[in-house]
Design a protein around this motif. Structure first.
Motif, PDB file in Angstrom:
ATOM      1  N   GLU A  64     -13.738  16.804   4.805  1.00  0.00           N
ATOM      2  CA  GLU A  64     -12.999  16.763   3.540  1.00  0.00           C
ATOM      3  C   GLU A  64     -13.392  17.939   2.645  1.00  0.00           C
ATOM      4  OE1 GLU A  64     -12.872  12.980   1.265  1.00  0.00           O
ATOM      5  OE2 GLU A  64     -13.482  14.276  -0.389  1.00  0.00           O
ATOM      6  N   VAL A  85      -4.321  19.818   6.511  1.00  0.00           N
ATOM      7  CA  VAL A  85      -4.069  18.456   6.028  1.00  0.00           C
ATOM      8  C   VAL A  85      -4.186  17.463   7.197  1.00  0.00           C
ATOM      9  CG1 VAL A  85      -2.362  16.913   5.012  1.00  0.00           C
ATOM     10  CG2 VAL A  85      -2.655  19.208   4.085  1.00  0.00           C
ATOM     11  N   MET A  88      -7.763  16.635   7.886  1.00  0.00           N
ATOM     12  CA  MET A  88      -8.316  15.663   6.927  1.00  0.00           C
ATOM     13  C   MET A  88      -7.921  14.245   7.320  1.00  0.00           C
ATOM     14  SD  MET A  88      -8.335  16.396   2.851  1.00  0.00           S
ATOM     15  CE  MET A  88      -6.998  17.560   2.744  1.00  0.00           C
ATOM     16  N   LYS A  89      -6.651  14.072   7.692  1.00  0.00           N
ATOM     17  CA  LYS A  89      -6.161  12.736   8.035  1.00  0.00           C
ATOM     18  C   LYS A  89      -6.757  12.251   9.354  1.00  0.00           C
ATOM     19  CE  LYS A  89      -1.929  11.736   6.799  1.00  0.00           C
ATOM     20  NZ  LYS A  89      -0.520  11.755   6.345  1.00  0.00           N
ATOM     21  N   ASN A  92     -10.240  11.107   8.721  1.00  0.00           N
ATOM     22  CA  ASN A  92     -10.222   9.832   8.007  1.00  0.00           C
ATOM     23  C   ASN A  92      -9.960   8.680   8.989  1.00  0.00           C
ATOM     24  OD1 ASN A  92      -8.391   7.737   6.361  1.00  0.00           O
ATOM     25  ND2 ASN A  92      -9.908   8.637   5.021  1.00  0.00           N
ATOM     26  N   ARG A  96     -12.409   5.409  10.440  1.00  0.00           N
ATOM     27  CA  ARG A  96     -12.011   3.997  10.547  1.00  0.00           C
ATOM     28  C   ARG A  96     -12.258   3.464  11.947  1.00  0.00           C
ATOM     29  NH1 ARG A  96      -6.184   3.907   7.699  1.00  0.00           N
ATOM     30  NH2 ARG A  96      -6.213   1.741   8.408  1.00  0.00           N
TER      31      ARG A  96
END
Lengths: 229, 229
Positions: A64, A85, A88-89, A92, A96
Motif C-alpha cells: 500500500e 491499483v 493494491m487490490k 488486499n 484476506r
C-alpha cells in the motif's frame, strides 16, 4: 515520463510485483500449514500459522505504501496506473486469504476428537484445490497470462461442490453424534473458510485479467459461485 | 497547491466523504433489513437486501476511481494523502460489511422453522449493537471525532459475548433438536457474520483514528477480539 523516470517506475513496479509474489507464497503456505495442523491436531504448527499471518499483514502495508507513493510521485497514466491499483487490490485480497488460513489454524485447539469426524478427511483435498487456484492465479499475474487467469474460475465450482458435500456430511454427522456437535460446528467454519478462499482466488483472477487487458472479465468467462451459502 | 487547486481538492475530498456516508447508510440498512427478513422469514425483504448490495459495490468502485484520480492528478501531501487513502480503505471495509449483510439475507430461505429456534431471538439485539457501532464510527469519520472513534472498540466485546453465547445456545439446541440441525447450522453462520461486522466496525474506528491523527491507535485504546473463533 523521460527515460530515467520510466526506468525508476519500472523498478518500483517490479518491487511491487515481488512483494505480491512473496505474499502469495506465504498465503499458500498458510493454507497448507493450517489444514495439516488441523488433521494432525498439531497445536505448535497451528501457532506458527497464526504468528506467520503478521508477516502477510506487514507486506500488505508495504504494498500500500509503495503503491500510493508511486501514484503520487510518478502520476502514472492508463495501463501503468491500472497495474498499480490492481497490485493494491490483489495484496488486499491476499491479506484476506491469509486471515482465512489463520482462522482455520485458530480452530485446531477446538477440534480434539478429529480422528472420529469422518468429513474431516475431505478437507485436505478441498484445501488442495483452493491453494492450487491461488498458486495458478499468482503465476498468471506474474506472467500476465490472460488464458491462465480465465481458467481459474472453473475450478471454483469444484471447491463449491466440496463445500456443499461437507456441509451435508457434517449435518449428518451431528445428527448421529450429538456429543461432537460443537467440534463439527467448528469444522463447518473451516470448510466455509476454504470455500471463501476459492471465491477470493476467483476474484484475484478477475483482477489479473483487468490489470492485463483494461477490461472486466466478461460474463461468459466468469463462473458464478455455486456454493449453497 | 494554489488557491484554486486547494478548492478543487477540497470539493473532491468532500465528494469522497459524501460517497462514504452514503455507503455507510446503505450498509446499516442492509444489516437491519437482513435480520428483519430473517426473523419474519420474509423472502421478498431478503431479496431486496441481496439486490441492494449491488449499489454498495458500485459506490465502492466510485470511491476507488475518485480517490485514485485525486492522488494522480492533485498529488496530495501528508494529511490530505492520508485522508484519501483512508477513504479508499473505509469504503473497501464497508463493501465487506455489505457482503456480510447479503450473506445473512441469502440464508433466510434456508431457515424455515425459525419460530422454534430459540437462539434466533437474540440475533436482533446482536445486530442492533453491531449496526450502532457502524453508525457511530461513520459519525466519528464525518465529524473527525477521535474520542468517539476510540469508544467504538469497547462495544465489540458485547458483540463477541453475544456470539459466544449464541454459539453455545445453538450447539445445545442442535443436541436437543437433531431434525433442525441444518437450519441451526445456517444460524451459526448468521451469528458469525454479525460478529465479523463488529470486528469491521472496530477496524473502521482504527482507520478513522489514523486518518484524523496520522498515528496508529495505541494498544491501550485498542480492544482485542474476545470472540471464541
Amino acid at each position: 515520463m523521460n527515460e530515467h523516470t520510466v526506468k525508476v517506475f519500472d523498478d518500483e513496479l517490479g518491487q511491487l510485483r515481488g512483494l505480491i509474489a512473496q505474499m502469495g507464497g506465504l498465503a499458500e503456505q498458510a493454507i497448507t500449514g493450517a489444514i495439516e495442523a488441523l488433521v494432525r491436531h498439531d497445536l505448535d504448527a497451528a501457532a506458527k500459522v497464526i504468528e506467520g499471518d503478521k508477516k502477510i499483514d506487514v507486506l500488505e502495508h508495504e504494498v500500500e505504501r509503495l503503491a500510493v507513493q508511486l501514484i503520487a510521485l510518478r502520476a502514472p497514466m492508463a495501463d501503468d496506473l491500472r497495474e498499480v491499483v490492481a497490485a493494491m487490490k490483489i495484496s488486499n485480497t491476499l491479506e484476506r486469504v491469509g486471515d482465512h488460513a489463520k482462522n482455520i489454524a485458530k480452530r485446531v485447539a477446538d477440534i480434539e476428537g478429529h480422528r472420529h469426524i469422518e468429513p474431516l478427511s475431505v478437507l485436505p483435498a478441498m484445501a488442495g484445490v483452493a491453494s492450487e487456484m491461488l498458486h495458478d492465479v499468482l503465476d498468471a499475474f506474474a506472467a500476465r497470462d490472460i488464458e491462465k487467469a480465465m481458467s481459474i474460475g472453473e475450478r471454483d465450482r469444484a471447491v463449491d461442490d466440496f463445500y456443499n458435500s461437507i456441509f451435508r456430511a457434517l449435518v449428518t454427522f451431528m445428527m448421529e453424534n450429538p456429543a461432537s456437535i460443537s467440534q463439527a460446528a467448528h469444522l463447518l467454519f473451516v470448510a466455509k473458510n476454504l470455500e471463501r478462499i476459492g471465491d477470493q482466488a476467483t476474484n484475484l483472477a478477475e483482477m489479473v485479467y483487468y490489470a492485463a487487458t483494461g477490461e472486466q472479465m466478461g460474463e461468459r468467462e466468469r463462473i458464478p459461485s455455486t456454493a449453497a451459502n
